[in-house]
Design a protein around this motif. Structure first.
Motif, mmCIF file in Angstrom:
data_model
loop_
_atom_site.group_PDB
_atom_site.id
_atom_site.type_symbol
_atom_site.label_atom_id
_atom_site.label_comp_id
_atom_site.label_asym_id
_atom_site.label_seq_id
_atom_site.Cartn_x
_atom_site.Cartn_y
_atom_site.Cartn_z
ATOM 1 N N PHE A 60 -10.292 86.381 -86.992
ATOM 2 C CA PHE A 60 -10.723 85.336 -87.913
ATOM 3 C C PHE A 60 -11.948 84.611 -87.390
ATOM 4 O O PHE A 60 -12.284 84.683 -86.208
ATOM 5 C CB PHE A 60 -9.607 84.322 -88.214
ATOM 6 N N MET A 61 -12.592 83.873 -88.314
ATOM 7 C CA MET A 61 -13.638 82.916 -87.961
ATOM 8 C C MET A 61 -13.240 81.610 -88.660
ATOM 9 O O MET A 61 -13.106 81.573 -89.885
ATOM 10 C CB MET A 61 -15.015 83.361 -88.460
ATOM 11 N N ASN A 62 -13.020 80.566 -87.852
ATOM 12 C CA ASN A 62 -12.587 79.278 -88.388
ATOM 13 C C ASN A 62 -13.546 78.164 -88.014
ATOM 14 O O ASN A 62 -14.045 78.114 -86.877
ATOM 15 C CB ASN A 62 -11.208 78.879 -87.832
ATOM 16 N N LEU A 63 -13.755 77.268 -88.958
ATOM 17 C CA LEU A 63 -14.398 75.998 -88.675
ATOM 18 C C LEU A 63 -13.310 75.140 -88.041
ATOM 19 O O LEU A 63 -12.179 75.105 -88.545
ATOM 20 C CB LEU A 63 -14.883 75.382 -89.990
ATOM 21 N N VAL A 64 -13.610 74.488 -86.908
ATOM 22 C CA VAL A 64 -12.573 73.762 -86.158
ATOM 23 C C VAL A 64 -12.993 72.321 -85.917
ATOM 24 O O VAL A 64 -14.115 72.060 -85.472
ATOM 25 C CB VAL A 64 -12.296 74.449 -84.792
ATOM 26 N N VAL A 88 -17.363 67.573 -94.388
ATOM 27 C CA VAL A 88 -18.180 68.097 -93.302
ATOM 28 C C VAL A 88 -19.594 68.184 -93.854
ATOM 29 O O VAL A 88 -19.883 69.038 -94.695
ATOM 30 C CB VAL A 88 -17.702 69.488 -92.829
ATOM 31 N N GLY A 89 -20.442 67.283 -93.389
ATOM 32 C CA GLY A 89 -21.778 67.206 -93.955
ATOM 33 C C GLY A 89 -21.667 66.937 -95.441
ATOM 34 O O GLY A 89 -20.858 66.115 -95.871
ATOM 35 N N PRO A 90 -22.407 67.662 -96.254
ATOM 36 C CA PRO A 90 -22.375 67.418 -97.691
ATOM 37 C C PRO A 90 -21.215 68.124 -98.410
ATOM 38 O O PRO A 90 -21.066 68.003 -99.602
ATOM 39 C CB PRO A 90 -23.715 67.997 -98.157
ATOM 40 N N GLN A 91 -20.383 68.847 -97.688
ATOM 41 C CA GLN A 91 -19.313 69.648 -98.287
ATOM 42 C C GLN A 91 -17.936 69.068 -97.976
ATOM 43 O O GLN A 91 -17.765 68.318 -97.029
ATOM 44 C CB GLN A 91 -19.373 71.082 -97.749
ATOM 45 N N SER A 92 -16.955 69.487 -98.758
ATOM 46 C CA SER A 92 -15.562 69.139 -98.510
ATOM 47 C C SER A 92 -14.788 70.440 -98.330
ATOM 48 O O SER A 92 -14.952 71.375 -99.118
ATOM 49 C CB SER A 92 -15.005 68.345 -99.695
ATOM 50 N N PHE A 93 -13.981 70.500 -97.280
ATOM 51 C CA PHE A 93 -13.225 71.708 -96.965
ATOM 52 C C PHE A 93 -11.760 71.363 -96.781
ATOM 53 O O PHE A 93 -11.415 70.269 -96.347
ATOM 54 C CB PHE A 93 -13.724 72.345 -95.661
ATOM 55 N N GLU A 94 -10.895 72.352 -97.054
ATOM 56 C CA GLU A 94 -9.472 72.167 -96.790
ATOM 57 C C GLU A 94 -9.177 72.671 -95.377
ATOM 58 O O GLU A 94 -9.453 73.830 -95.058
ATOM 59 C CB GLU A 94 -8.624 72.923 -97.806
ATOM 60 N N PHE A 95 -8.651 71.781 -94.559
ATOM 61 C CA PHE A 95 -8.271 72.113 -93.190
ATOM 62 C C PHE A 95 -6.756 72.160 -93.086
ATOM 63 O O PHE A 95 -6.042 71.560 -93.895
ATOM 64 C CB PHE A 95 -8.807 71.056 -92.212
ATOM 65 N N VAL A 96 -6.279 72.872 -92.074
ATOM 66 C CA VAL A 96 -4.857 72.966 -91.770
ATOM 67 C C VAL A 96 -4.659 72.465 -90.348
ATOM 68 O O VAL A 96 -5.407 72.834 -89.436
ATOM 69 C CB VAL A 96 -4.359 74.439 -91.896
ATOM 70 N N ALA A 105 -3.653 68.981 -80.379
ATOM 71 C CA ALA A 105 -3.805 69.107 -81.828
ATOM 72 C C ALA A 105 -5.261 69.372 -82.188
ATOM 73 O O ALA A 105 -6.178 68.906 -81.515
ATOM 74 C CB ALA A 105 -3.321 67.834 -82.503
ATOM 75 N N PHE A 106 -5.452 70.127 -83.272
ATOM 76 C CA PHE A 106 -6.784 70.371 -83.826
ATOM 77 C C PHE A 106 -6.591 70.794 -85.272
ATOM 78 O O PHE A 106 -5.468 70.967 -85.742
ATOM 79 C CB PHE A 106 -7.564 71.422 -83.016
ATOM 80 N N GLU A 107 -7.681 70.922 -86.012
ATOM 81 C CA GLU A 107 -7.620 71.322 -87.409
ATOM 82 C C GLU A 107 -8.546 72.505 -87.644
ATOM 83 O O GLU A 107 -9.631 72.573 -87.055
ATOM 84 C CB GLU A 107 -8.023 70.161 -88.325
ATOM 85 N N VAL A 108 -8.112 73.440 -88.509
ATOM 86 C CA VAL A 108 -8.892 74.650 -88.761
ATOM 87 C C VAL A 108 -9.110 74.861 -90.252
ATOM 88 O O VAL A 108 -8.279 74.492 -91.076
ATOM 89 C CB VAL A 108 -8.204 75.903 -88.162
ATOM 90 N N CYS A 109 -10.250 75.450 -90.565
ATOM 91 C CA CYS A 109 -10.596 75.851 -91.925
ATOM 92 C C CYS A 109 -11.078 77.293 -91.856
ATOM 93 O O CYS A 109 -12.061 77.591 -91.174
ATOM 94 C CB CYS A 109 -11.695 74.941 -92.479
ATOM 95 N N SER A 110 -10.385 78.187 -92.535
ATOM 96 C CA SER A 110 -10.730 79.602 -92.483
ATOM 97 C C SER A 110 -12.056 79.868 -93.185
ATOM 98 O O SER A 110 -12.269 79.467 -94.323
ATOM 99 C CB SER A 110 -9.630 80.431 -93.137
ATOM 100 N N LEU A 111 -12.957 80.543 -92.475
ATOM 101 C CA LEU A 111 -14.240 80.960 -93.039
ATOM 102 C C LEU A 111 -14.218 82.446 -93.386
ATOM 103 O O LEU A 111 -14.686 82.850 -94.449
ATOM 104 C CB LEU A 111 -15.375 80.667 -92.057
ATOM 105 N N PHE A 112 -13.681 83.275 -92.486
ATOM 106 C CA PHE A 112 -13.543 84.711 -92.696
ATOM 107 C C PHE A 112 -12.238 85.172 -92.068
ATOM 108 O O PHE A 112 -11.905 84.767 -90.972
ATOM 109 C CB PHE A 112 -14.678 85.501 -92.013
ATOM 110 N N SER A 113 -11.523 86.038 -92.771
ATOM 111 C CA SER A 113 -10.328 86.675 -92.219
ATOM 112 C C SER A 113 -9.882 87.755 -93.192
ATOM 113 O O SER A 113 -9.710 87.458 -94.376
ATOM 114 C CB SER A 113 -9.217 85.649 -92.020
ATOM 115 N N PRO A 114 -9.732 88.981 -92.740
ATOM 116 C CA PRO A 114 -10.044 89.491 -91.407
ATOM 117 C C PRO A 114 -11.550 89.610 -91.199
ATOM 118 O O PRO A 114 -12.336 89.243 -92.072
ATOM 119 C CB PRO A 114 -9.365 90.857 -91.392
#
Length: 168
Positions: A60-64, A88-96, A105-114
């Motif tokens: 995967f590639m995740n925004l963290v 995040v900047g001008p965008q809104s993302f769903e994090f888990v 603890a940390f939060e991740v947003c999937s960018l690519f998978s697989p």
């Protein structure tokens, strides 16, 4: 750059290298051309205690979003498995929310998978860097070509705009 920033990114990278060799070792979604790398972890402008970066792995590639100091989930971070929107900047993302004992603890947003779209690790790392560059680009205001309209009172009494009054 704060000395904790590279250390926190490196700790996350080390953790996922261990995961790649253990929990994910025999999973068929691995792209063998890729490796684990934490890219571009730096403070979030509105949240200096939070780091933002991209984690590239063979699966995967995740925004963290990673706290500058290890912490438990709770008040400022989503709890493990819970979802929430983050700007995040001008965008809104769903994090888990996520939690690993080695980094907290940390939060991740999937960018690519697989990750089979990437022919090599350089392509994945370049994509991650470009995503961060785009998210961190500040929208600069440009000079408007639309003339300033006079106030209602100024219009009715023929006084023009405040700018034209100042010029007179």
């Amino acid at each position: 750059m704060n000395t904790t920033e590279p250390a926190r990114g490196a700790a996350l990278e080390l953790l996922f290298k261990k995961i790649a060799c253990t929990r994910m070792r025999d999973v068929p979604v691995h792209n063998p051309a890729l490796r684990v790398q934490a890219i571009g972890f730096a403070p979030v402008p509105d949240e200096p205690e939070m780091l933002l970066g991209v984690l590239v792995t063979p699966w995967f590639m995740n925004l963290v979003r990673l706290p500058a100091q290890a912490c438990l989930p709770g008040a400022t971070l989503l709890t493990n498995g819970n979802k929430g929107k983050r700007a995040v900047g001008p965008q809104s993302f769903e994090f888990v929310g996520a939690f690993e004992p080695d980094v907290g603890a940390f939060e991740v947003c999937s960018l690519f998978s697989p990750m089979f779209e990437f022919a090599n690790h350089a392509a994945a790392a370049d994509t991650a860097s470009e995503i961060l560059r785009l998210l961190r680009t500040t929208v600069t205001s440009t000079v408007s070509t639309v003339p300033t309209l006079p106030s209602r009172r100024g219009f009715l009494f023929g006084r023009g705009t405040q700018a034209t009054q100042a010029q007179a």
